[in-house]
Every structure is written in C-alpha cells, then in structure tokens.
Design a protein around this motif. Structure first.
Motif, PDB file in Angstrom:
ATOM      1  N   UNK A 311       0.829  -1.210   0.000  1.00 42.07           N
ATOM      2  CA  UNK A 311       0.000   0.000   0.000  1.00 42.07           C
ATOM      3  C   UNK A 311       0.861   1.256   0.000  1.00 42.07           C
ATOM      4  N   UNK A 312       1.961   1.233   0.773  1.00 42.95           N
ATOM      5  CA  UNK A 312       2.864   2.388   0.813  1.00 42.95           C
ATOM      6  C   UNK A 312       3.554   2.567  -0.536  1.00 42.95           C
ATOM      7  N   UNK A 313       3.877   1.455  -1.200  1.00 43.14           N
ATOM      8  CA  UNK A 313       4.496   1.532  -2.526  1.00 43.14           C
ATOM      9  C   UNK A 313       3.581   2.241  -3.505  1.00 43.14           C
ATOM     10  N   UNK A 314       2.302   1.851  -3.521  1.00 46.77           N
ATOM     11  CA  UNK A 314       1.350   2.464  -4.453  1.00 46.77           C
ATOM     12  C   UNK A 314       1.189   3.955  -4.157  1.00 46.77           C
ATOM     13  N   UNK A 315       0.985   4.279  -2.870  1.00 50.34           N
ATOM     14  CA  UNK A 315       0.787   5.683  -2.497  1.00 50.34           C
ATOM     15  C   UNK A 315       2.030   6.511  -2.818  1.00 50.34           C
ATOM     16  N   UNK A 316       3.211   5.972  -2.485  1.00 51.47           N
ATOM     17  CA  UNK A 316       4.453   6.709  -2.741  1.00 51.47           C
ATOM     18  C   UNK A 316       4.682   6.908  -4.234  1.00 51.47           C
ATOM     19  N   UNK A 322       3.061  12.388  -9.257  1.00 48.40           N
ATOM     20  CA  UNK A 322       2.323  13.639  -9.338  1.00 48.40           C
ATOM     21  C   UNK A 322       3.229  14.842  -9.122  1.00 48.40           C
ATOM     22  N   UNK A 323       4.182  14.718  -8.194  1.00 46.76           N
ATOM     23  CA  UNK A 323       5.044  15.851  -7.865  1.00 46.76           C
ATOM     24  C   UNK A 323       6.168  16.050  -8.876  1.00 46.76           C
ATOM     25  N   UNK A 324       6.833  14.952  -9.285  1.00 45.14           N
ATOM     26  CA  UNK A 324       8.040  15.077 -10.113  1.00 45.14           C
ATOM     27  C   UNK A 324       8.002  14.223 -11.374  1.00 45.14           C
TER      28      UNK A 324
END
Length: 354
Positions: A311-316, A322-324
């Motif tokens: 889940x952290x992989x997907x969110x990160x 989105x940012x870079x």
C-alpha cells in the motif's frame, strides 16, 4: 502592548513571511536543477554497491569507480548499438505501414470484427465519437495551430531532455567520485554524541537505495528481454519497440509494469498491425509475468533493499509521479523506505523510552 512594540512585531513578522515566500519561490525556480541533482545522487547511490564490492576485493576506490563506470558505459553502448538499429528499422516499417493502417480505419469491416470479439462494448459508438473529435480538430484552424504549437513544445521538451541527460550524467560522475567525502562532511554537522548512530543510519539508507536501484534495473532488463523473445515468437508487431517500452515502463515500480503491459496489448490490438488473438495471448502472458515478478523475481532481487508495504508503494509511487513525474515515481519508493527506516530505528525507540 506599546505602539512601538506592535510595530516591531509586525515588521519582524512581515519580514519573516517575506523570507519564507522568497525561499519557496527560489525552490520553485530551481526545481529543474534540484531534480537533476536528485536524479544524479540517486544514480550515484545505485552504483555504490558495485564500487563497494570491488573495494572489498582489494581495489582502491578510484580504480573501483573507473571499473564500474567503464562497465556501465560499455553495457549501455552495447545495448544502444544493438537496439537502436532494430528500433529505427521497425519504426520506419511502422511509418511505411501507417497509410495502410489509416485506410483500414477508413472502412467499417474491422468495426464489425471488433464488435464480434467484444460484444459488450459499443464499438461503433466509440468510433463515431473519436472520429467526430478528430474532425473537429482538423476543421478548426485555431486548434490546428494549437496542435502545431504543441508539436513545437514537444520538440523543445526533447531538447531539454537531452540536455538534462547530459547534466545528470556529469553530476553522477562527480557524486560517485565524492560520495564518501560528502557523507563524512554531513556527519560533521551532527553532534558528536549522535554521530555514530547517524552514520550507521545513513549507511543503511544509502545501501538500501543502492540495492533498490540495481534491483529495479535488473527487473526492467528481465522484462525487456523476455518481452522481446515472447513478442517475437507470437508474431506481435515491432517486438523490439514494444520490448523497449516494456523495459522503460518497468523502471517505475509496481505500476510501471502494468502500464507498459496494457500499452503493449493495445498496440497488438490495432487493426493492420496485430489481431485480437495476438492481443489476447499477450494479455495472458503479461498477467502471468506480473505474478512471477511479484512473487518470485522481486523478492529475490530486492532481498537486500528495505521492505516497503504494498500500500505504501502504491501511495508513494502515485505521489512521487504527481510531484516530479517519472523521476518522482522512481525515487518515491527509496524515500518511503528511508522514512520507514527512520521511524523504526529512531522514532519508535524514543517513544518506547518515554
């Protein structure tokens, strides 16, 4: 409160807000340069495990750096010399076949075939909507000029990308050669009582990032090679181009393989290039490959990197993208791993001491 004190407080507060805005503006203005620096540092950390391995075998660091850089340059050159002629040839074939593909689209026979293959879809309605959108763009001179402007922007972006690659390559060389002095200088900024702990944590993070970079490139290379072999066997259109797409997308963790696979299947589905059967076989293959990658290849290749929950992989990955953009998606997982490592070894022990 006295008037002069109120004025002083207001002035200091205004100056503080101004300095904060100036810092934010500077960071926004230097975002491209900061991106180059981050990418170069990321690549330098990726080369560090190989350099450290050679150092443990008795080579001086400068010799280990030269050997690793020479090997990387040789491999990159060999791949480019082997892949670029094939890709150029197949792209030329694609351009030559473009009129036939367009002519195929001008008839409606393929619509009937596609509707038989996928009866649940409203194929003709989708086709009519796309055709109307294209005709609207072509018939509107303003939109045509906008399209030409977009092409010019793409050309500028390609030139900027080439410049960025050169800058990142030069910075990577500098960072690779001076990584240890940079770390020692960073350690000097930490109080002496905390320096050993900080150095150990920093080494863990940098080692984890290095092994992650090597592991992700290895997974992408495996996907690219297997894709080329499989797509050549099933007779997919332009297997070298599609394999290169699979390799590039697989550099993005987790979501990259899925995105590249969907794109390849859609190309195999295009009338005049592939067929529904070819696309179906390719879809089955990539579904199986993603399972093998997730449960067999990735655990073994990434066994020395910091474990990050799915889940952290997907969110990160989504947040970094989105940012870079692509770079953000690439470095998001190591950043998340570093944050988890700090939480586990610094934050949680301090909370347990209270």
């Amino acid at each position: 409160m006295r008037i002069d004190h109120a004025f002083r407080v207001g002035l200091i507060g205004t100056l503080g807000v101004g300095v904060g805005l100036l810092i934010l503006y500077s960071v926004a203005s230097l975002s491209t340069i900061l991106t180059y620096v981050g990418a170069a540092l990321f690549l330098a950390l990726g080369l560090e495990p190989a350099i450290a391995w050679l150092e443990r075998r008795g080579l001086p660091r400068w010799s280990a750096i030269l050997v690793v850089l020479a090997v990387v340059a040789a491999v990159a050159t060999a791949l480019l010399l082997a892949v670029i002629p094939i890709v150029v040839d197949q792209v030329s074939q694609l351009v030559e076949q473009a009129p036939a593909v367009i002519a195929r689209f001008s008839t409606t026979e393929w619509l009937d075939q596609l509707q038989q293959q996928f009866p649940q879809l409203r194929v003709r309605e989708i086709y009519e909507n796309l055709s109307n959108a294209v005709l609207d763009i072509v018939s509107n001179p303003i939109r045509v000029s906008e399209l030409a402007g977009g092409i010019w922007q793409v050309a500028i972006a390609i030139g900027g990308g080439v410049f960025g690659v050169v800058v990142v390559t030069i910075l990577t060389l500098y960072f690779t050669a001076s990584l240890n002095p940079m770390k020692r200088g960073l350690f000097q900024l930490v109080p002496a009582t905390q320096r050993a702990r900080f150095a150990d944590l920093t080494d863990q993070i940098t080692d984890s990032v290095g092994h992650y970079v090597i592991g992700q490139v290895s997974l992408a290379a495996i996907n690219g090679v297997l894709s080329f072999v499989f797509l050549s066997v099933i007779g997919a259109p332009f297997p070298a181009v599609l394999a290169f797409i699979a390799f590039m997308f697989s550099l993005v963790p987790l979501v990259g393989t899925l995105t590249g696979s969907v794109l390849i299947v859609l190309v195999c589905l295009l009338p005049g290039l592939g067929s529904p059967l070819t696309a179906f076989v390719a879809a089955i293959y990539y579904l199986l490959y993603m399972q093998v990658e997730a449960y067999v290849l990735s655990p073994r290749i990434m066994n020395r990197a910091v474990k990050v929950p799915a889940a952290v992989v997907v969110i990160a990955a989504l947040a970094g993208g989105t940012l870079l953009g692509i770079l953000g998606a690439l470095i998001a997982i190591p950043v998340a791993a570093a944050a988890l490592l700090i939480i586990k070894q610094v934050v949680i022990p301090r909370q347990n001491e209270r």
